[in-house]
Design a protein around this motif. Structure first.
Motif, PDB file in Angstrom:
ATOM      1  N   LEU A   1       7.807  -7.412  -3.510  1.00  0.00           N
ATOM      2  CA  LEU A   1       7.483  -8.436  -2.865  1.00  0.00           C
ATOM      3  C   LEU A   1       8.539  -9.183  -2.246  1.00  0.00           C
ATOM      4  O   LEU A   1       8.652  -9.756  -1.253  1.00  0.00           O
TER       5      LEU A   1
ATOM      6  N   GLY B   1       7.119 -19.148 -12.517  1.00  0.00           N
ATOM      7  CA  GLY B   1       5.935 -18.379 -13.281  1.00  0.00           C
ATOM      8  C   GLY B   1       4.488 -19.013 -12.820  1.00  0.00           C
ATOM      9  O   GLY B   1       3.892 -19.343 -13.525  1.00  0.00           O
ATOM     10  N   GLY B   2       4.176 -18.634 -11.486  1.00  0.00           N
ATOM     11  CA  GLY B   2       3.010 -18.484 -10.952  1.00  0.00           C
ATOM     12  C   GLY B   2       1.659 -19.397 -10.972  1.00  0.00           C
ATOM     13  O   GLY B   2       1.868 -20.676 -11.637  1.00  0.00           O
ATOM     14  N   PRO B   3       0.730 -18.762 -11.008  1.00  0.00           N
ATOM     15  CA  PRO B   3      -0.582 -19.779 -10.608  1.00  0.00           C
ATOM     16  C   PRO B   3      -1.368 -19.968 -11.653  1.00  0.00           C
ATOM     17  O   PRO B   3      -0.916 -20.065 -12.949  1.00  0.00           O
TER      18      PRO B   3
ATOM     19  N   HIS C   1      -4.115 -11.523  -8.977  1.00  0.00           N
ATOM     20  CA  HIS C   1      -2.728 -11.033  -9.916  1.00  0.00           C
ATOM     21  C   HIS C   1      -3.099 -11.262 -11.355  1.00  0.00           C
ATOM     22  O   HIS C   1      -3.710 -12.207 -11.822  1.00  0.00           O
TER      23      HIS C   1
ATOM     24  N   SER D   1      -1.217 -12.394 -13.600  1.00  0.00           N
ATOM     25  CA  SER D   1      -1.029 -13.836 -14.095  1.00  0.00           C
ATOM     26  C   SER D   1      -2.142 -14.875 -14.177  1.00  0.00           C
ATOM     27  O   SER D   1      -1.982 -15.650 -15.306  1.00  0.00           O
TER      28      SER D   1
ATOM     29  N   THR E   1      -7.077 -15.723  -3.682  1.00  0.00           N
ATOM     30  CA  THR E   1      -5.878 -15.196  -3.315  1.00  0.00           C
ATOM     31  C   THR E   1      -5.849 -15.038  -1.742  1.00  0.00           C
ATOM     32  O   THR E   1      -6.598 -14.513  -1.103  1.00  0.00           O
TER      33      THR E   1
ATOM     34  N   GLY F   1      -3.392 -13.085   0.048  1.00  0.00           N
ATOM     35  CA  GLY F   1      -2.384 -12.051   0.092  1.00  0.00           C
ATOM     36  C   GLY F   1      -2.328 -11.805  -1.155  1.00  0.00           C
ATOM     37  O   GLY F   1      -1.567 -11.939  -2.031  1.00  0.00           O
TER      38      GLY F   1
ATOM     39  N   THR G   1      -1.514  -8.833  -4.260  1.00  0.00           N
ATOM     40  CA  THR G   1      -0.106  -8.179  -4.512  1.00  0.00           C
ATOM     41  C   THR G   1      -0.015  -6.966  -4.007  1.00  0.00           C
ATOM     42  O   THR G   1       0.995  -6.469  -3.641  1.00  0.00           O
TER      43      THR G   1
ATOM     44  N   ASP H   1      -3.907 -18.752  -4.814  1.00  0.00           N
ATOM     45  CA  ASP H   1      -2.931 -18.361  -4.848  1.00  0.00           C
ATOM     46  C   ASP H   1      -2.449 -17.423  -3.724  1.00  0.00           C
ATOM     47  O   ASP H   1      -2.583 -16.374  -3.207  1.00  0.00           O
TER      48      ASP H   1
ATOM     49  N   ALA I   1       0.955 -17.029  -3.385  1.00  0.00           N
ATOM     50  CA  ALA I   1       2.302 -16.942  -3.772  1.00  0.00           C
ATOM     51  C   ALA I   1       2.797 -15.863  -2.970  1.00  0.00           C
ATOM     52  O   ALA I   1       4.224 -16.222  -2.509  1.00  0.00           O
ATOM     53  N   TRP I   2       2.088 -14.746  -2.597  1.00  0.00           N
ATOM     54  CA  TRP I   2       2.648 -13.785  -1.599  1.00  0.00           C
ATOM     55  C   TRP I   2       2.398 -14.088  -0.086  1.00  0.00           C
ATOM     56  O   TRP I   2       2.990 -14.368   0.703  1.00  0.00           O
TER      57      TRP I   2
ATOM     58  N   ASN J   1       5.021 -18.553  -3.338  1.00  0.00           N
ATOM     59  CA  ASN J   1       6.319 -18.393  -3.651  1.00  0.00           C
ATOM     60  C   ASN J   1       7.131 -18.315  -2.317  1.00  0.00           C
ATOM     61  O   ASN J   1       7.356 -16.934  -1.954  1.00  0.00           O
TER      62      ASN J   1
ATOM     63  N   HIS K   1       9.882 -17.155  -2.430  1.00  0.00           N
ATOM     64  CA  HIS K   1      10.933 -16.077  -2.788  1.00  0.00           C
ATOM     65  C   HIS K   1      10.468 -14.867  -2.416  1.00  0.00           C
ATOM     66  O   HIS K   1      11.231 -13.833  -2.569  1.00  0.00           O
ATOM     67  N   LYS K   2       9.153 -14.611  -1.816  1.00  0.00           N
ATOM     68  CA  LYS K   2       8.556 -13.365  -1.528  1.00  0.00           C
ATOM     69  C   LYS K   2       8.742 -13.337  -0.142  1.00  0.00           C
ATOM     70  O   LYS K   2      10.069 -12.856   0.574  1.00  0.00           O
TER      71      LYS K   2
ATOM     72  N   SER L   1       9.227 -20.579  -6.762  1.00  0.00           N
ATOM     73  CA  SER L   1       7.596 -20.688  -6.887  1.00  0.00           C
ATOM     74  C   SER L   1       7.238 -22.148  -6.816  1.00  0.00           C
ATOM     75  O   SER L   1       7.923 -23.119  -7.437  1.00  0.00           O
TER      76      SER L   1
HETATM   77  C1  LIG Z   1       4.011 -12.569  -7.284  1.00  0.00           C
HETATM   78  C2  LIG Z   1       2.516 -13.091  -7.410  1.00  0.00           C
HETATM   79  C3  LIG Z   1       2.183 -13.787  -8.485  1.00  0.00           C
HETATM   80  C4  LIG Z   1       3.416 -14.374  -9.548  1.00  0.00           C
HETATM   81  O1  LIG Z   1       4.177 -15.377  -9.072  1.00  0.00           O
HETATM   82  P1  LIG Z   1       5.514 -15.763  -9.875  1.00  0.00           P
HETATM   83  O2  LIG Z   1       5.704 -16.975  -9.565  1.00  0.00           O
HETATM   84  O3  LIG Z   1       6.434 -14.503  -9.707  1.00  0.00           O
HETATM   85  O4  LIG Z   1       5.011 -15.555 -11.320  1.00  0.00           O
HETATM   86  C5  LIG Z   1       1.007 -14.558  -8.350  1.00  0.00           C
HETATM   87  N1  LIG Z   1       0.122 -14.184  -7.582  1.00  0.00           N
HETATM   88  C6  LIG Z   1       0.431 -13.352  -6.604  1.00  0.00           C
HETATM   89  C7  LIG Z   1      -0.664 -12.979  -5.624  1.00  0.00           C
HETATM   90  C8  LIG Z   1       1.619 -12.712  -6.483  1.00  0.00           C
HETATM   91  O5  LIG Z   1       1.968 -11.903  -5.575  1.00  0.00           O
END
Ligand SMILES: *Cc1c(COP(=O)(O)O)cnc(C)c1O
Length: 471
Positions: free
Chosen positions: A117, A166-168, A176, A178, A229, A231, A233, A258, A260-261, A277, A279-280, A289
């Motif tokens: 991603l 470190g994500g959600p 995801h 996480s 969510t 998007g 992963t 979430d 993130a994506w 995030n 960074h994606k 993030s």
């Molecule tokens: C990449 C991703 C995460 C993890 O996020 P990080 O900040 O890289 O730990 C969580 N949820 C989704 C949907 C993701 O694509």
């Protein structure tokens, strides 16, 4: 005479690690690494400091010209000298180390890297990251990171922000992994993290969510957190946020999104919290993030430990500028500058164009896959830049599509991926999900990708895979 000139050059070159002995006068000059300390901020600061960094920059500039390369771990181990020495090594060797390291690193910014991603290499963000490293500061108090703390406030002004690696967050996923790991780390236990079934496109089925909430409430449990969510992963699916928000309100549960994506494409005001995030999809350098909360002060009320040596309340400035007590970790990396700088360079409209372009390229890829339906099987119409598909080698072309064939197509993925890695020309990821065996998931999230790269990807997969045979 010639010898003396040579010698002079050597002595002026701290990067030369040859030990030279000036035999006539019996002086020996040892240009060994740490004997020549390179330090910043000193009046007598060695010209070597500047020169060393300039040469490192050369290594970096060379890096962004190279292409993909892959080696097996055993082979890689043999090629590299990773030993930590007893005695200091000369700077010249360290420069070699830098070169070798980058030489063998996968070029995630290469337009033929579709694996993750987070792909691409935004050059402005890269510059930001270099400067961040030079500033080398922690992000817990205003006094040691004044400019960066203010930047965080600017970038998320309305969203009460901090960048956290470190994500959600926990509970109830179609999502995801996480989320599950948060349930574990947070002490709830993964058994209390309940998966809500998703439809064939990977979106949460809200009637199932409500059914599960009732089921658990009837048994005396207290569902309190729903992770939606935006998007996903693998499939890039978007959960129906409005319907989920209504259920959360009805049963008094926290709604977290979430994104993130998918956050680069969408923000929801209904949620209690959102992760996103940069960074994606936005291409900010790893890692960047973020998590955003609707309620002022909530992070402090949960996390403040009021460490006396950092968060004194009698400082000469407003202690609300100290962000350290909002987060659970102590040290926090500065992830804001590279995003801020990138944003300055692109403008919001630039990000908008980038999103449109990535979507356009993904649509192009879908079209090309459909045009070559003998060789490629599109699994579903993508909602995002995730394109899920199978590759069909000659052996499997023209046969009816059934579950038996899907199993074979799944086996093709692993074989073809192996060949791709050996060839080092292209990188695409694959994985199974709960509905199907292995399939390829292509990601276009790099600004460097063009239609030509998409065509190359498909033809290269065919070149490498047409003769694969599976049983
Ligand atoms: C990449 C991703 C995460 C993890 O996020 P990080 O900040 O890289 O730990 C969580 N949820 C989704 C949907 C993701 O694509």
């Amino acid at each position: 005479m010639k010898n003396i000139i040579l010698l002079y050059n050597f002595i002026n070159d701290p990067f030369c690690h040859i030990v030279i002995r000036f035999s006539t006068k019996n002086i020996s000059y040892k240009a060994r690494g740490c004997l020549l300390s390179i330090l910043p901020y000193r009046e007598d600061s060695n010209p070597q400091t500047r020169e060393f960094l300039a040469r490192v920059v050369d290594v970096l500039l060379d890096f962004i010209q190279q292409i993909l390369e892959f080696k097996m771990p055993e082979e890689m181990q043999k090629m590299l000298d990773l030993n930590l020495p007893e005695d200091p090594l000369p700077l010249k060797q360290l420069l070699e180390d830098c070169k070798t390291t980058l030489k063998h690193q996968v070029k995630t910014g290469h337009p033929h890297f579709f694996n993750q991603l987070s792909c691409g290499l935004d050059i402005i963000s890269l510059a930001g990251e270099w400067l961040t490293a030079a500033a080398n500061t922690n992000m817990f108090t205003y006094e040691i990171a004044p400019v960066f703390i203010l930047m965080e406030n600017v970038v998320w002004i309305c969203l009460q922000p901090v960048c956290v690696p470190g994500g959600p967050s926990p509970q109830v996923p179609a999502c995801h992994y996480s989320v599950k790991s948060c349930a574990s780390v947070g002490g709830l236990g993964t058994d209390y993290c309940i998966a809500v079934p998703s439809d064939e496109r990977g979106r949460m089925i809200t009637s199932e969510l409500e059914r599960l909430v009732r089921y658990h409430r009837d048994r005396g449990n207290v569902p309190f957190f729903v992770n939606a969510t935006s998007g996903t992963t693998v499939l890039g699916a978007f959960d129906p946020l409005m319907e989920i928000a209504d259920i959360c309100q009805k049963y008094d549960m926290w709604m977290h999104v979430d994104a993130a994506w998918g956050g680069g494409l969408l923000f929801s005001k209904k949620a209690d919290s959102v992760t996103w995030n940069p960074h994606k999809l936005m291409g900010t350098l790893l890692q960047c993030s973020t998590v955003h909360f609707k309620y002022e002060g909530i992070l402090l009320s949960c996390n403040a430990m009021s460490a006396e040596y950092l968060f004194m309340t009698d400082k000469i400035y407003d202690p609300r500028f100290d962000t350290g007590d909002k987060v659970i970790q102590c040290g926090r990396h500065n992830d804001i500058f590279k995003l801020w700088l990138q944003w300055r360079g692109k403008g919001t409209s630039g990000f908008e164009r980038l999103m449109d372009r990535l979507m356009e390229l993904s649509e192009y890829m879908v079209r090309r896959i459909k045009e070559q339906s003998d060789k490629f099987h599109l699994i579903l119409e993508p909602e995002m830049v995730n394109v899920s598909f199978w590759y069909l080698p000659k052996q499997l072309r023209g046969l009816p599509h059934d579950s038996n064939k899907e199993i074979k197509l799944g086996k093709v993925c692993a074989k073809l991926k192996g060949r791709m890695m050996q060839a080092g020309t292209i990188m695409v990821g694959y994985q199974p999900d709960d509905r199907r065996p292995n399939f390829f998931r292509n990601i276009i999230s790099s600004a460097a990708v063009t239609e030509k790269d998409v065509d190359f990807l498909l033809s290269e997969m065919d070149r490498l895979g047409h003769d694969i045979v599976v049983d």
